[in-house]
Design an enzyme around this catalytic site. Structure first.
Site, PDB file in Angstrom:
ATOM      1  CE  LYS A  14      -4.605  -1.572   0.789  1.00 40.22           C
ATOM      2  NZ  LYS A  14      -5.126  -0.920   1.479  1.00 40.22           N
ATOM      3  CE  LYS A  60      -7.645  -4.993  -2.800  1.00 40.15           C
ATOM      4  NZ  LYS A  60      -7.732  -5.239  -1.999  1.00 40.15           N
ATOM      5  CE  LYS A  68     -14.221  -1.012   0.277  1.00 41.65           C
ATOM      6  NZ  LYS A  68     -12.805  -0.895   0.903  1.00 41.65           N
TER       7      LYS A  68
HETATM    8  N1  AQP Z   1     -11.182  -7.493  -5.034  1.00 41.10           N
HETATM    9  C1  AQP Z   1     -11.105  -8.401  -4.791  1.00 41.10           C
HETATM   10  N2  AQP Z   1     -11.739 -10.132  -4.883  1.00 41.10           N
HETATM   11  C2  AQP Z   1     -12.326 -10.791  -3.637  1.00 41.10           C
HETATM   12  N3  AQP Z   1     -12.433 -10.100  -2.382  1.00 41.10           N
HETATM   13  C3  AQP Z   1     -12.340  -8.714  -2.278  1.00 41.10           C
HETATM   14  N4  AQP Z   1     -11.486  -7.752  -1.156  1.00 41.10           N
HETATM   15  C4  AQP Z   1     -11.658  -6.654  -1.907  1.00 41.10           C
HETATM   16  N5  AQP Z   1     -11.232  -6.554  -2.698  1.00 41.10           N
HETATM   17  C5  AQP Z   1     -11.342  -7.757  -3.161  1.00 41.10           C
HETATM   18  C6  AQP Z   1     -13.097  -8.039   0.126  1.00 41.10           C
HETATM   19  O1  AQP Z   1     -13.323  -7.569   0.616  1.00 41.10           O
HETATM   20  C7  AQP Z   1     -12.613  -7.252   2.312  1.00 41.10           C
HETATM   21  C8  AQP Z   1     -13.130  -6.071   2.542  1.00 41.10           C
HETATM   22  O2  AQP Z   1     -12.177  -5.633   1.750  1.00 41.10           O
HETATM   23  P1  AQP Z   1     -11.333  -4.151   2.037  1.00 41.10           P
HETATM   24  O3  AQP Z   1     -12.264  -3.181   1.763  1.00 41.10           O
HETATM   25  O4  AQP Z   1     -11.506  -3.901   3.717  1.00 41.10           O
HETATM   26  O5  AQP Z   1      -9.992  -4.190   2.158  1.00 41.10           O
HETATM   27  P2  AQP Z   1      -9.843  -4.260   0.301  1.00 41.10           P
HETATM   28  O6  AQP Z   1      -9.157  -5.272   0.505  1.00 41.10           O
HETATM   29  O7  AQP Z   1      -8.159  -3.482   0.368  1.00 41.10           O
HETATM   30  O8  AQP Z   1     -10.319  -3.795  -0.744  1.00 41.10           O
HETATM   31  P3  AQP Z   1     -10.309  -2.566  -1.396  1.00 41.10           P
HETATM   32  O9  AQP Z   1     -12.121  -1.832  -2.214  1.00 41.10           O
HETATM   33  O10 AQP Z   1      -8.826  -2.752  -2.630  1.00 41.10           O
HETATM   34  O11 AQP Z   1     -10.125  -0.991  -0.395  1.00 41.10           O
HETATM   35  P4  AQP Z   1      -9.526  -0.031  -0.929  1.00 41.10           P
HETATM   36  O12 AQP Z   1      -9.281   0.248  -1.911  1.00 41.10           O
HETATM   37  O13 AQP Z   1      -9.633   0.689   0.364  1.00 41.10           O
HETATM   38  O14 AQP Z   1      -7.821  -0.919  -0.012  1.00 41.10           O
HETATM   39  C9  AQP Z   1     -11.670  -8.379   2.376  1.00 41.10           C
HETATM   40  O15 AQP Z   1     -12.151  -9.411   3.188  1.00 41.10           O
HETATM   41  C10 AQP Z   1     -11.103  -8.337   1.101  1.00 41.10           C
HETATM   42  O16 AQP Z   1     -10.195  -9.638   1.234  1.00 41.10           O
END
Ligand code: AQP
Length: 331
Positions: free
Chosen positions: A113, A196, A199
Protein backbone atom coordinates in the site's frame (compact mmCIF):
# COMPACT_ATOMS: atom_id res chain seq x y z
CA UNK A 1 -24.73 -24.98 22.45
CA UNK A 2 -23.21 -21.52 22.27
CA UNK A 3 -22.41 -20.39 18.75
CA UNK A 4 -18.78 -19.71 17.81
CA UNK A 5 -18.12 -16.02 17.20
CA UNK A 6 -16.91 -14.56 13.90
CA UNK A 7 -15.81 -10.99 13.16
CA UNK A 8 -14.77 -9.13 10.04
CA UNK A 9 -15.17 -5.75 8.35
CA UNK A 10 -14.84 -3.74 5.16
CA UNK A 11 -12.92 -0.47 4.98
CA UNK A 12 -15.27 2.47 4.54
CA UNK A 13 -13.25 3.91 1.69
CA UNK A 14 -15.83 4.15 -1.11
CA UNK A 15 -18.55 2.11 -2.78
CA UNK A 16 -18.62 -1.60 -2.11
CA UNK A 17 -18.03 -3.57 -5.28
CA UNK A 18 -18.35 -6.98 -6.84
CA UNK A 19 -14.99 -8.02 -5.32
CA UNK A 20 -16.13 -7.18 -1.78
CA UNK A 21 -19.36 -9.06 -2.44
CA UNK A 22 -17.97 -12.26 -3.98
CA UNK A 23 -14.82 -12.27 -1.84
CA UNK A 24 -16.39 -11.48 1.52
CA UNK A 25 -19.98 -10.34 2.07
CA UNK A 26 -21.66 -13.21 0.21
CA UNK A 27 -19.88 -15.64 2.54
CA UNK A 28 -20.75 -13.58 5.62
CA UNK A 29 -24.43 -13.74 4.68
CA UNK A 30 -24.20 -17.55 4.67
CA UNK A 31 -22.52 -17.58 8.09
CA UNK A 32 -25.27 -15.73 9.95
CA UNK A 33 -27.15 -18.84 11.16
CA UNK A 34 -24.18 -20.87 12.28
CA UNK A 35 -22.08 -18.15 13.93
CA UNK A 36 -22.53 -15.25 16.32
CA UNK A 37 -21.43 -12.64 13.75
CA UNK A 38 -19.98 -9.16 14.22
CA UNK A 39 -19.49 -7.34 10.91
CA UNK A 40 -18.34 -3.74 11.15
CA UNK A 41 -17.59 -0.75 8.96
CA UNK A 42 -13.86 -0.18 9.30
CA UNK A 43 -13.84 3.61 9.36
CA UNK A 44 -10.76 3.94 11.60
CA UNK A 45 -8.86 1.85 9.08
CA UNK A 46 -10.14 4.11 6.29
CA UNK A 47 -8.20 7.14 7.59
CA UNK A 48 -4.83 5.37 7.32
CA UNK A 49 -4.87 7.07 3.94
CA UNK A 50 -6.24 10.65 3.64
CA UNK A 51 -10.05 10.85 3.43
CA UNK A 52 -12.36 13.74 2.69
CA UNK A 53 -14.77 13.99 5.70
CA UNK A 54 -17.92 14.07 3.54
CA UNK A 55 -16.72 11.09 1.53
CA UNK A 56 -15.92 9.16 4.70
CA UNK A 57 -19.39 9.87 6.13
CA UNK A 58 -21.05 8.81 2.87
CA UNK A 59 -18.91 5.68 2.67
CA UNK A 60 -19.99 4.61 6.17
CA UNK A 61 -23.68 5.06 5.33
CA UNK A 62 -23.39 3.52 1.88
CA UNK A 63 -21.38 0.54 3.07
CA UNK A 64 -24.00 -0.09 5.76
CA UNK A 65 -26.69 0.05 3.07
CA UNK A 66 -24.64 -2.39 0.96
CA UNK A 67 -24.30 -4.80 3.92
CA UNK A 68 -28.07 -4.78 4.45
CA UNK A 69 -28.90 -4.99 0.74
CA UNK A 70 -26.58 -7.99 0.35
CA UNK A 71 -28.51 -9.86 3.05
CA UNK A 72 -26.78 -9.13 6.36
CA UNK A 73 -29.60 -9.07 8.87
CA UNK A 74 -29.22 -6.80 11.92
CA UNK A 75 -31.51 -9.14 13.88
CA UNK A 76 -28.96 -11.93 13.51
CA UNK A 77 -25.72 -10.01 13.10
CA UNK A 78 -24.13 -7.14 15.00
CA UNK A 79 -23.46 -4.38 12.46
CA UNK A 80 -21.64 -1.28 13.71
CA UNK A 81 -19.14 1.44 12.85
CA UNK A 82 -15.70 0.74 14.30
CA UNK A 83 -15.16 4.35 15.47
CA UNK A 84 -18.39 4.20 17.50
CA UNK A 85 -16.86 1.65 19.86
CA UNK A 86 -13.97 3.58 21.37
CA UNK A 87 -12.40 0.45 22.86
CA UNK A 88 -11.00 -0.43 19.40
CA UNK A 89 -8.63 2.56 19.56
CA UNK A 90 -7.94 2.02 23.26
CA UNK A 91 -6.99 -1.65 22.92
CA UNK A 92 -5.03 -0.88 19.77
CA UNK A 93 -2.73 1.48 21.74
CA UNK A 94 -2.11 -1.09 24.47
CA UNK A 95 -1.38 -3.79 21.88
CA UNK A 96 0.93 -1.43 19.97
CA UNK A 97 3.04 -1.34 23.11
CA UNK A 98 3.21 -5.16 23.04
CA UNK A 99 4.18 -5.39 19.35
CA UNK A 100 7.83 -5.35 18.27
CA UNK A 101 8.44 -3.08 15.27
CA UNK A 102 10.12 -6.05 13.53
CA UNK A 103 6.80 -7.91 13.44
CA UNK A 104 5.14 -5.00 11.65
CA UNK A 105 8.03 -4.60 9.22
CA UNK A 106 7.25 -8.10 7.94
CA UNK A 107 3.69 -7.20 6.92
CA UNK A 108 3.53 -7.30 3.13
CA UNK A 109 0.37 -5.20 2.86
CA UNK A 110 2.13 -2.10 4.21
CA UNK A 111 4.80 -2.50 1.55
CA UNK A 112 2.10 -2.95 -1.13
CA UNK A 113 0.00 0.00 0.00
CA UNK A 114 2.81 2.45 0.81
CA UNK A 115 4.91 1.37 -2.18
CA UNK A 116 7.80 3.77 -2.70
CA UNK A 117 6.30 6.29 -0.28
CA UNK A 118 7.03 4.46 2.96
CA UNK A 119 8.69 7.49 4.57
CA UNK A 120 5.69 9.74 4.02
CA UNK A 121 2.97 7.11 4.63
CA UNK A 122 1.12 7.63 7.92
CA UNK A 123 2.28 5.65 10.93
CA UNK A 124 -1.38 4.56 11.11
CA UNK A 125 -0.90 2.67 7.85
CA UNK A 126 2.15 0.97 9.39
CA UNK A 127 0.36 0.00 12.61
CA UNK A 128 -2.93 -0.87 10.85
CA UNK A 129 -2.45 -4.61 11.56
CA UNK A 130 -2.39 -3.86 15.30
CA UNK A 131 -5.73 -2.05 15.05
CA UNK A 132 -7.01 -5.07 13.12
CA UNK A 133 -5.73 -7.27 15.96
CA UNK A 134 -7.63 -5.13 18.47
CA UNK A 135 -10.80 -5.38 16.31
CA UNK A 136 -10.62 -9.16 16.62
CA UNK A 137 -9.39 -9.67 20.20
CA UNK A 138 -11.86 -7.19 21.67
CA UNK A 139 -14.73 -9.58 20.87
CA UNK A 140 -13.06 -12.91 21.83
CA UNK A 141 -13.65 -13.97 18.24
CA UNK A 142 -13.12 -17.63 17.43
CA UNK A 143 -12.92 -17.07 13.69
CA UNK A 144 -12.05 -14.28 11.28
CA UNK A 145 -13.40 -14.86 7.76
CA UNK A 146 -10.76 -13.40 5.45
CA UNK A 147 -9.21 -13.80 2.03
CA UNK A 148 -5.77 -15.41 1.60
CA UNK A 149 -4.20 -11.93 1.49
CA UNK A 150 -5.22 -11.26 5.09
CA UNK A 151 -3.80 -14.48 6.53
CA UNK A 152 -0.58 -12.75 7.57
CA UNK A 153 -2.54 -10.24 9.64
CA UNK A 154 -4.38 -13.03 11.46
CA UNK A 155 -1.04 -14.69 12.22
CA UNK A 156 0.06 -11.38 13.74
CA UNK A 157 -3.14 -11.18 15.81
CA UNK A 158 -2.41 -14.70 17.09
CA UNK A 159 1.17 -13.73 17.95
CA UNK A 160 0.08 -10.58 19.79
CA UNK A 161 -2.62 -12.44 21.74
CA UNK A 162 0.01 -15.06 22.63
CA UNK A 163 2.43 -12.37 23.83
CA UNK A 164 -0.21 -10.81 26.12
CA UNK A 165 -1.29 -14.22 27.46
CA UNK A 166 2.33 -15.18 28.18
CA UNK A 167 2.97 -11.88 29.96
CA UNK A 168 0.16 -12.56 32.40
CA UNK A 169 0.44 -16.34 32.48
CA UNK A 170 -3.21 -16.95 31.56
CA UNK A 171 -5.54 -16.86 28.54
CA UNK A 172 -6.62 -13.22 28.82
CA UNK A 173 -7.25 -12.95 25.09
CA UNK A 174 -8.73 -15.62 22.85
CA UNK A 175 -6.32 -16.67 20.08
CA UNK A 176 -8.36 -16.42 16.85
CA UNK A 177 -8.33 -18.72 13.83
CA UNK A 178 -8.55 -17.48 10.23
CA UNK A 179 -11.55 -18.82 8.34
CA UNK A 180 -10.28 -18.89 4.78
CA UNK A 181 -13.30 -18.76 2.52
CA UNK A 182 -12.89 -21.80 0.29
CA UNK A 183 -11.82 -21.06 -3.25
CA UNK A 184 -12.98 -17.47 -3.06
CA UNK A 185 -12.58 -15.60 -6.30
CA UNK A 186 -10.13 -12.74 -6.30
CA UNK A 187 -12.05 -10.38 -8.57
CA UNK A 188 -9.73 -8.32 -10.74
CA UNK A 189 -10.04 -4.81 -12.14
CA UNK A 190 -12.04 -4.62 -15.37
CA UNK A 191 -9.29 -2.37 -16.73
CA UNK A 192 -6.26 -4.44 -15.68
CA UNK A 193 -6.51 -8.17 -15.01
CA UNK A 194 -3.31 -8.19 -12.94
CA UNK A 195 -4.75 -5.82 -10.29
CA UNK A 196 -7.57 -6.62 -7.88
CA UNK A 197 -10.88 -4.80 -8.18
CA UNK A 198 -10.57 -2.02 -5.63
CA UNK A 199 -12.65 0.81 -4.14
CA UNK A 200 -9.74 3.20 -4.36
CA UNK A 201 -8.96 2.62 -8.05
CA UNK A 202 -9.31 6.02 -9.72
CA UNK A 203 -11.07 4.48 -12.72
CA UNK A 204 -14.79 4.03 -12.11
CA UNK A 205 -14.83 1.61 -15.05
CA UNK A 206 -12.47 -0.74 -13.21
CA UNK A 207 -15.20 -1.98 -10.86
CA UNK A 208 -18.88 -2.86 -10.67
CA UNK A 209 -20.43 -1.26 -7.60
CA UNK A 210 -23.23 -2.97 -5.69
CA UNK A 211 -25.46 0.05 -6.41
CA UNK A 212 -24.81 0.13 -10.17
CA UNK A 213 -27.83 0.15 -12.47
CA UNK A 214 -28.33 -2.43 -15.22
CA UNK A 215 -27.15 0.12 -17.81
CA UNK A 216 -23.98 0.87 -15.87
CA UNK A 217 -23.22 -2.84 -15.50
CA UNK A 218 -23.77 -3.45 -19.22
CA UNK A 219 -21.57 -0.50 -20.16
CA UNK A 220 -18.73 -1.46 -17.80
CA UNK A 221 -18.71 -5.07 -19.01
CA UNK A 222 -18.88 -3.98 -22.66
CA UNK A 223 -15.88 -1.70 -22.10
CA UNK A 224 -13.98 -4.25 -19.98
CA UNK A 225 -10.44 -4.73 -21.29
CA UNK A 226 -9.88 -7.85 -23.40
CA UNK A 227 -7.08 -8.64 -25.84
CA UNK A 228 -6.59 -8.90 -29.58
CA UNK A 229 -7.33 -12.65 -29.77
CA UNK A 230 -10.88 -13.29 -30.91
CA UNK A 231 -11.68 -16.50 -29.05
CA UNK A 232 -12.51 -17.19 -25.40
CA UNK A 233 -10.00 -19.23 -23.40
CA UNK A 234 -8.96 -19.54 -19.78
CA UNK A 235 -5.21 -18.99 -19.59
CA UNK A 236 -2.82 -17.27 -17.21
CA UNK A 237 -1.47 -15.22 -20.10
CA UNK A 238 -4.98 -13.72 -20.61
CA UNK A 239 -5.75 -12.31 -17.12
CA UNK A 240 -8.62 -10.03 -18.23
CA UNK A 241 -10.52 -12.87 -19.95
CA UNK A 242 -9.79 -15.20 -17.04
CA UNK A 243 -11.32 -12.60 -14.67
CA UNK A 244 -14.50 -12.28 -16.76
CA UNK A 245 -14.80 -16.06 -16.94
CA UNK A 246 -14.40 -16.36 -13.16
CA UNK A 247 -17.14 -13.77 -12.58
CA UNK A 248 -19.35 -15.66 -15.05
CA UNK A 249 -18.62 -18.90 -13.17
CA UNK A 250 -19.41 -17.37 -9.76
CA UNK A 251 -22.84 -16.15 -10.85
CA UNK A 252 -23.87 -18.99 -13.17
CA UNK A 253 -22.56 -21.82 -10.98
CA UNK A 254 -21.05 -23.35 -14.13
CA UNK A 255 -17.51 -24.73 -14.41
CA UNK A 256 -15.12 -22.45 -16.32
CA UNK A 257 -14.44 -25.26 -18.81
CA UNK A 258 -18.16 -25.58 -19.56
CA UNK A 259 -18.45 -21.83 -20.12
CA UNK A 260 -15.41 -21.77 -22.43
CA UNK A 261 -16.80 -24.70 -24.44
CA UNK A 262 -20.17 -23.00 -24.86
CA UNK A 263 -18.48 -20.00 -26.54
CA UNK A 264 -16.48 -21.94 -29.14
CA UNK A 265 -17.12 -20.20 -32.44
CA UNK A 266 -18.34 -17.00 -30.72
CA UNK A 267 -16.47 -13.74 -30.20
CA UNK A 268 -16.43 -11.36 -27.25
CA UNK A 269 -19.64 -9.51 -28.13
CA UNK A 270 -21.93 -12.44 -27.29
CA UNK A 271 -19.85 -13.49 -24.28
CA UNK A 272 -19.92 -9.96 -22.81
CA UNK A 273 -23.65 -9.56 -23.53
CA UNK A 274 -24.42 -12.80 -21.72
CA UNK A 275 -22.10 -11.95 -18.84
CA UNK A 276 -23.71 -8.50 -18.41
CA UNK A 277 -27.09 -10.22 -18.36
CA UNK A 278 -26.06 -12.70 -15.66
CA UNK A 279 -24.36 -10.08 -13.50
CA UNK A 280 -27.25 -7.60 -13.68
CA UNK A 281 -29.77 -10.35 -13.00
CA UNK A 282 -27.89 -11.30 -9.82
CA UNK A 283 -26.97 -7.83 -8.65
CA UNK A 284 -30.28 -6.20 -9.67
CA UNK A 285 -32.15 -7.05 -6.44
CA UNK A 286 -29.14 -5.98 -4.34
CA UNK A 287 -28.84 -2.70 -6.22
CA UNK A 288 -32.56 -1.99 -5.75
CA UNK A 289 -32.40 -2.64 -1.99
CA UNK A 290 -29.14 -0.69 -1.77
CA UNK A 291 -30.85 2.44 -3.11
CA UNK A 292 -33.83 1.95 -0.78
CA UNK A 293 -31.60 1.58 2.29
CA UNK A 294 -29.20 4.36 1.38
CA UNK A 295 -32.07 6.83 1.04
CA UNK A 296 -33.25 6.00 4.58
CA UNK A 297 -30.54 7.57 6.72
CA UNK A 298 -32.69 7.30 9.85
CA UNK A 299 -32.88 3.53 9.50
CA UNK A 300 -29.15 3.23 8.83
CA UNK A 301 -28.37 5.35 11.90
CA UNK A 302 -30.68 3.25 14.06
CA UNK A 303 -29.09 0.02 12.77
CA UNK A 304 -25.62 1.33 13.61
CA UNK A 305 -26.74 2.61 17.04
CA UNK A 306 -28.21 -0.80 17.92
CA UNK A 307 -25.03 -2.48 16.72
CA UNK A 308 -22.87 -0.07 18.71
CA UNK A 309 -24.83 -0.82 21.87
CA UNK A 310 -24.43 -4.58 21.45
CA UNK A 311 -20.77 -4.46 20.43
CA UNK A 312 -19.87 -2.04 23.24
CA UNK A 313 -21.02 -4.46 25.95
CA UNK A 314 -18.49 -7.12 24.92
CA UNK A 315 -15.78 -4.60 24.08
CA UNK A 316 -16.07 -2.96 27.51
CA UNK A 317 -15.69 -6.29 29.33
CA UNK A 318 -12.50 -7.07 27.42
CA UNK A 319 -10.92 -3.65 27.83
CA UNK A 320 -11.64 -3.59 31.60
CA UNK A 321 -10.01 -6.98 32.01
CA UNK A 322 -6.98 -5.90 29.98
CA UNK A 323 -6.56 -2.51 31.68
CA UNK A 324 -6.72 -4.04 35.14
CA UNK A 325 -4.19 -6.70 34.16
CA UNK A 326 -1.79 -4.05 32.85
CA UNK A 327 -2.09 -2.06 36.09
CA UNK A 328 -4.32 0.82 35.03
CA UNK A 329 -6.65 2.09 37.77
CA UNK A 330 -9.74 1.96 35.51
CA UNK A 331 -11.71 4.08 38.02
N1 AQP B 1 -11.20 -7.62 -5.62
C1 AQP B 1 -11.53 -8.38 -4.60
N2 AQP B 1 -11.82 -9.69 -4.79
C2 AQP B 1 -12.18 -10.48 -3.74
N3 AQP B 1 -12.29 -10.03 -2.48
C3 AQP B 1 -12.03 -8.73 -2.24
N4 AQP B 1 -12.05 -7.99 -1.13
C4 AQP B 1 -11.71 -6.72 -1.43
N5 AQP B 1 -11.46 -6.61 -2.74
C5 AQP B 1 -11.64 -7.84 -3.28
C6 AQP B 1 -12.40 -8.51 0.18
O1 AQP B 1 -13.35 -7.66 0.78
C7 AQP B 1 -13.12 -7.60 2.18
C8 AQP B 1 -13.05 -6.18 2.62
O2 AQP B 1 -11.96 -5.56 1.99
P1 AQP B 1 -11.59 -4.06 2.35
O3 AQP B 1 -12.43 -3.15 1.56
O4 AQP B 1 -11.61 -3.87 3.80
O5 AQP B 1 -10.11 -3.92 1.94
P2 AQP B 1 -9.39 -4.12 0.59
O6 AQP B 1 -9.12 -5.58 0.41
O7 AQP B 1 -8.22 -3.20 0.62
O8 AQP B 1 -10.46 -3.67 -0.51
P3 AQP B 1 -10.36 -2.50 -1.57
O9 AQP B 1 -11.63 -2.40 -2.33
O10 AQP B 1 -9.11 -2.66 -2.39
O11 AQP B 1 -10.28 -1.26 -0.66
P4 AQP B 1 -9.30 -0.05 -0.71
O12 AQP B 1 -9.37 0.46 -2.10
O13 AQP B 1 -9.84 0.88 0.31
O14 AQP B 1 -7.93 -0.59 -0.34
C9 AQP B 1 -11.83 -8.37 2.47
O15 AQP B 1 -12.16 -9.65 2.99
C10 AQP B 1 -11.18 -8.47 1.12
O16 AQP B 1 -10.36 -9.64 1.01
Amino acid sequence: MQKKRAISGVQATGSLHLGNYLGAIKHWVNMQEEFDCFFFLADLHAITIPQDPDNLRNSIYNSTAAYLASGLDPKKTTIFAQSDVKEHAELSWILNCMTPIGWLKRMTQFKDKAGKNQEIASSGLFTYPVLMTADILLYNADFVPVGEDQKQHIELARDIAGAVNRKFGKELLKVPEPLIQGNTTRVKSLRDGTKKMSKSDTSGHSRINLGDSRDEIVEKIKKAKTDSLEYISYEESRPEIANLLEIYGEFSGKKIETIVNSYIGHGFAKFKNDLAEIVSENLGPISLKYHQYSSDKGFLQQTLRNGKEKASKTALQTICKIKESFGFLNL
